[in-house]
Design a protein around this motif. Sequence first.
Motif, mmCIF file in Angstrom:
data_model
loop_
_atom_site.group_PDB
_atom_site.id
_atom_site.type_symbol
_atom_site.label_atom_id
_atom_site.label_comp_id
_atom_site.label_asym_id
_atom_site.label_seq_id
_atom_site.Cartn_x
_atom_site.Cartn_y
_atom_site.Cartn_z
ATOM 1 N N GLU A 134 0.832 -1.210 0.000
ATOM 2 C CA GLU A 134 0.000 0.000 0.000
ATOM 3 C C GLU A 134 0.868 1.262 0.000
ATOM 4 O O GLU A 134 0.680 2.175 -0.812
ATOM 5 C CB GLU A 134 -0.905 -0.003 1.223
ATOM 6 N N ARG A 135 1.840 1.309 0.906
ATOM 7 C CA ARG A 135 2.677 2.503 1.036
ATOM 8 C C ARG A 135 3.640 2.653 -0.136
ATOM 9 O O ARG A 135 3.936 3.773 -0.566
ATOM 10 C CB ARG A 135 3.465 2.444 2.353
ATOM 11 N N LEU A 136 4.144 1.542 -0.652
ATOM 12 C CA LEU A 136 5.128 1.596 -1.742
ATOM 13 C C LEU A 136 4.478 1.970 -3.068
ATOM 14 O O LEU A 136 4.931 2.898 -3.761
ATOM 15 C CB LEU A 136 5.842 0.251 -1.864
ATOM 16 N N LEU A 137 3.420 1.272 -3.442
ATOM 17 C CA LEU A 137 2.815 1.491 -4.751
ATOM 18 C C LEU A 137 2.048 2.805 -4.812
ATOM 19 O O LEU A 137 1.771 3.311 -5.906
ATOM 20 C CB LEU A 137 1.895 0.329 -5.105
ATOM 21 N N GLY A 138 1.723 3.364 -3.652
ATOM 22 C CA GLY A 138 1.066 4.661 -3.627
ATOM 23 C C GLY A 138 2.031 5.809 -3.442
ATOM 24 O O GLY A 138 1.612 6.958 -3.267
ATOM 25 N N ASN A 139 3.333 5.512 -3.505
ATOM 26 C CA ASN A 139 4.363 6.516 -3.248
ATOM 27 C C ASN A 139 4.882 7.092 -4.559
ATOM 28 O O ASN A 139 5.296 6.348 -5.451
ATOM 29 C CB ASN A 139 5.508 5.869 -2.457
ATOM 30 N N ALA A 140 4.883 8.410 -4.670
ATOM 31 C CA ALA A 140 5.352 9.058 -5.905
ATOM 32 C C ALA A 140 6.824 8.757 -6.168
ATOM 33 O O ALA A 140 7.259 8.673 -7.323
ATOM 34 C CB ALA A 140 5.133 10.569 -5.822
ATOM 35 N N ASP A 141 7.623 8.580 -5.116
ATOM 36 C CA ASP A 141 9.040 8.272 -5.294
ATOM 37 C C ASP A 141 9.237 6.897 -5.919
ATOM 38 O O ASP A 141 10.210 6.665 -6.644
ATOM 39 C CB ASP A 141 9.777 8.341 -3.958
ATOM 40 N N ALA A 142 8.326 5.971 -5.651
ATOM 41 C CA ALA A 142 8.419 4.642 -6.259
ATOM 42 C C ALA A 142 8.227 4.730 -7.768
ATOM 43 O O ALA A 142 8.910 4.049 -8.541
ATOM 44 C CB ALA A 142 7.388 3.698 -5.649
ATOM 45 N N VAL A 143 7.305 5.583 -8.192
ATOM 46 C CA VAL A 143 7.081 5.795 -9.630
ATOM 47 C C VAL A 143 8.341 6.367 -10.275
ATOM 48 O O VAL A 143 8.752 5.953 -11.365
ATOM 49 C CB VAL A 143 5.884 6.734 -9.860
ATOM 50 N N LYS A 144 8.981 7.310 -9.588
ATOM 51 C CA LYS A 144 10.210 7.908 -10.103
ATOM 52 C C LYS A 144 11.320 6.861 -10.184
ATOM 53 O O LYS A 144 12.089 6.831 -11.148
ATOM 54 C CB LYS A 144 10.644 9.070 -9.215
ATOM 55 N N CYS A 145 11.400 6.022 -9.180
ATOM 56 C CA CYS A 145 12.420 4.969 -9.182
ATOM 57 C C CYS A 145 12.205 4.010 -10.350
ATOM 58 O O CYS A 145 13.165 3.595 -11.005
ATOM 59 C CB CYS A 145 12.396 4.203 -7.861
ATOM 60 N N ALA A 146 10.959 3.640 -10.610
ATOM 61 C CA ALA A 146 10.667 2.739 -11.724
ATOM 62 C C ALA A 146 11.116 3.348 -13.048
ATOM 63 O O ALA A 146 11.666 2.657 -13.917
ATOM 64 C CB ALA A 146 9.176 2.406 -11.761
ATOM 65 N N ALA A 147 10.899 4.655 -13.201
ATOM 66 C CA ALA A 147 11.337 5.342 -14.425
ATOM 67 C C ALA A 147 12.860 5.348 -14.531
ATOM 68 O O ALA A 147 13.420 5.164 -15.613
ATOM 69 C CB ALA A 147 10.795 6.767 -14.439
ATOM 70 N N LYS A 148 13.544 5.533 -13.401
ATOM 71 C CA LYS A 148 15.010 5.530 -13.406
ATOM 72 C C LYS A 148 15.555 4.136 -13.722
ATOM 73 O O LYS A 148 16.546 3.997 -14.440
ATOM 74 C CB LYS A 148 15.542 6.009 -12.054
ATOM 75 N N VAL A 149 14.913 3.102 -13.169
ATOM 76 C CA VAL A 149 15.313 1.726 -13.478
ATOM 77 C C VAL A 149 15.228 1.491 -14.980
ATOM 78 O O VAL A 149 16.139 0.937 -15.607
ATOM 79 C CB VAL A 149 14.435 0.716 -12.718
ATOM 80 N N ASN A 150 14.130 1.926 -15.570
ATOM 81 C CA ASN A 150 13.932 1.776 -17.008
ATOM 82 C C ASN A 150 15.027 2.494 -17.782
ATOM 83 O O ASN A 150 15.562 1.979 -18.766
ATOM 84 C CB ASN A 150 12.554 2.327 -17.387
ATOM 85 N N ALA A 151 15.389 3.695 -17.335
ATOM 86 C CA ALA A 151 16.411 4.480 -18.021
ATOM 87 C C ALA A 151 17.769 3.792 -17.968
ATOM 88 O O ALA A 151 18.516 3.768 -18.964
ATOM 89 C CB ALA A 151 16.493 5.878 -17.409
ATOM 90 N N VAL A 152 18.099 3.216 -16.809
ATOM 91 C CA VAL A 152 19.381 2.515 -16.687
ATOM 92 C C VAL A 152 19.385 1.267 -17.568
ATOM 93 O O VAL A 152 20.361 0.987 -18.277
ATOM 94 C CB VAL A 152 19.658 2.141 -15.217
ATOM 95 N N PHE A 153 18.301 0.500 -17.539
ATOM 96 C CA PHE A 153 18.196 -0.672 -18.406
ATOM 97 C C PHE A 153 18.409 -0.268 -19.872
ATOM 98 O O PHE A 153 19.084 -0.970 -20.632
ATOM 99 C CB PHE A 153 16.832 -1.340 -18.250
ATOM 100 N N SER A 154 17.818 0.850 -20.264
ATOM 101 C CA SER A 154 17.935 1.308 -21.648
ATOM 102 C C SER A 154 19.390 1.546 -22.028
ATOM 103 O O SER A 154 19.809 1.244 -23.163
ATOM 104 C CB SER A 154 17.127 2.595 -21.849
ATOM 105 N N GLN A 155 20.184 2.074 -21.103
ATOM 106 C CA GLN A 155 21.597 2.313 -21.373
ATOM 107 C C GLN A 155 22.335 0.992 -21.603
ATOM 108 O O GLN A 155 23.166 0.880 -22.519
ATOM 109 C CB GLN A 155 22.231 3.070 -20.207
ATOM 110 N N TYR A 156 22.026 0.000 -20.787
ATOM 111 C CA TYR A 156 22.679 -1.298 -20.945
ATOM 112 C C TYR A 156 22.231 -1.986 -22.235
ATOM 113 O O TYR A 156 23.032 -2.649 -22.903
ATOM 114 C CB TYR A 156 22.377 -2.182 -19.730
ATOM 115 N N VAL A 157 20.953 -1.843 -22.565
ATOM 116 C CA VAL A 157 20.461 -2.401 -23.829
ATOM 117 C C VAL A 157 21.216 -1.785 -25.002
ATOM 118 O O VAL A 157 21.622 -2.482 -25.940
ATOM 119 C CB VAL A 157 18.939 -2.159 -23.983
ATOM 120 N N GLN A 158 21.426 -0.475 -24.948
ATOM 121 C CA GLN A 158 22.148 0.198 -26.025
ATOM 122 C C GLN A 158 23.575 -0.327 -26.141
ATOM 123 O O GLN A 158 24.099 -0.497 -27.248
ATOM 124 C CB GLN A 158 22.166 1.709 -25.782
ATOM 125 N N THR A 159 24.186 -0.619 -25.003
ATOM 126 C CA THR A 159 25.526 -1.213 -25.027
ATOM 127 C C THR A 159 25.497 -2.550 -25.750
ATOM 128 O O THR A 159 26.385 -2.851 -26.565
ATOM 129 C CB THR A 159 26.044 -1.407 -23.584
#
Length: 473
Positions: A355-380
């Motif tokens: 409840e606290r995690l999935l309703g947290n705006a920082d969790a959404v930001k973290c998910a976006a950052k995870v995606n961005a890092v994955f994208s860098q490795y994919v490009q490699t």
Amino acid sequence: MNTIWLPSIEKFEGPKYKALAEAIRTAISDSTLKVQQKLPPVRDLAWDLKITPGTVARAYTLLTDEGVLEAAVGRGTFVAAPKPKSESVQKESFVTDVLTSVPSVERYPDVVRLTSPQLPDVGQAKLIQQIMGQVAANPRSGVMHYPNRITFKPAREAVQQWLNGTPLGALDEEDIVLSHGGQNGVSLALQSILTGPAPVILVEELSYPGFRRAAALLRAQVIAIPMDSEGMIPEAVAAVAKTHDVQAICTSPEVHNPTGLFTPVSRREEIVEVARSHDIQIIEDDCYRMGASRAPSYRMLAPERGWYVSSISKTLTPALRIGFVVAPKPSVPALRRSAEHGFFGLATPLADLAERLLGNADAVKCAAKVNAVFSQYVQTCVNHLGAYDVTWHENVPFIWLRLPEGWRASAFCQAAEVVKVQIRPAEEFAGRDARAQHAVRIAINAQIDRDHFEAAIMRLRELLDNPPERIGV
């Protein structure tokens, strides 16, 4: 500041990265390197010392973590100013606390495992720790009674908020059941659907192995359906449905595992038409999607028979085993029974955390950052393997590589193991008696240093460029 400085690492013992780190410490202590002096770029120093960029990066990271060096994004690495004693003690205490509570991740492992995606920590670990502390101090659902549907309503509402933007059609929190990860979610959906002595489920000829595992536990027969570049072939589904008691289709239309293909809306509509003709339920596994949906879900296209399963394992962390299933409106009671009769529901502290995690705006930001890092490795990956037949997407944490002539999947994986890289062959995603294509799935491990990851991909490229030439007699 001047960057002309070349250490001698031969006089220092131990691994090369430790020897380089010690050489830098020595140069700082004898004032060869001054405070705020810029160190050579990783690749330049690696070239001069005839060592790998990963070795230099590892030494820089070690000293940066210690506070000896400091890294400025876009500017480079510099000698840090000495910290006041009190600040050093405070930092040491903080680091000790963190290392005690969260096991460290090996950024330079000897064997590089690319068998399943590994998420980078972009702040979600600390966020989860904080929320765990909040739950421990004030467990809203309590710790002295069994889970129940009423107390879990806030958690379901948080999942509903987390799924905002996913094209699921009309969605109420009551349509959602929390599961122990996506695999458990698939099992719950199948338990809610399958009836009779010999139920049949359909999967693509290459598909997530968890579908078969879940079916085996429920004693259901699995039939693999031929696929093309858009996924499962509708005509093949219809042909099997005419002669078998097909009750469910398990598929991953947004990000097919392992090929990475995408099923467009036109193909999904054809599958829905066949499913309606033969009264087949459709379970959509969406665990690997990290970006925005590109087409309506099966639940939106066929609200009377479309099931949706996902989790936070590829976006935040797989450690918590938090997943969720969204049932078609007519099947919500059956899904609830599967969860409540099977394990009563998640542990109440875990539901409070969700409840606290999935309703947290920082969790959404973290998910976006995870995606961005994955994208860098994919490009490699693509930079080094793009000359070969690969399927990839910046929002997918793996690539699918069809091997060139001369390589069989099993032989390539064995050769990769010799050069200390582990990947998965196509046959692991096919039925036991199926004939799999010569292809491999290379998952992104974003927990290891990017230069170290790149070196592993370069070793795979070397294998691809030099297939075996021997002939068996």
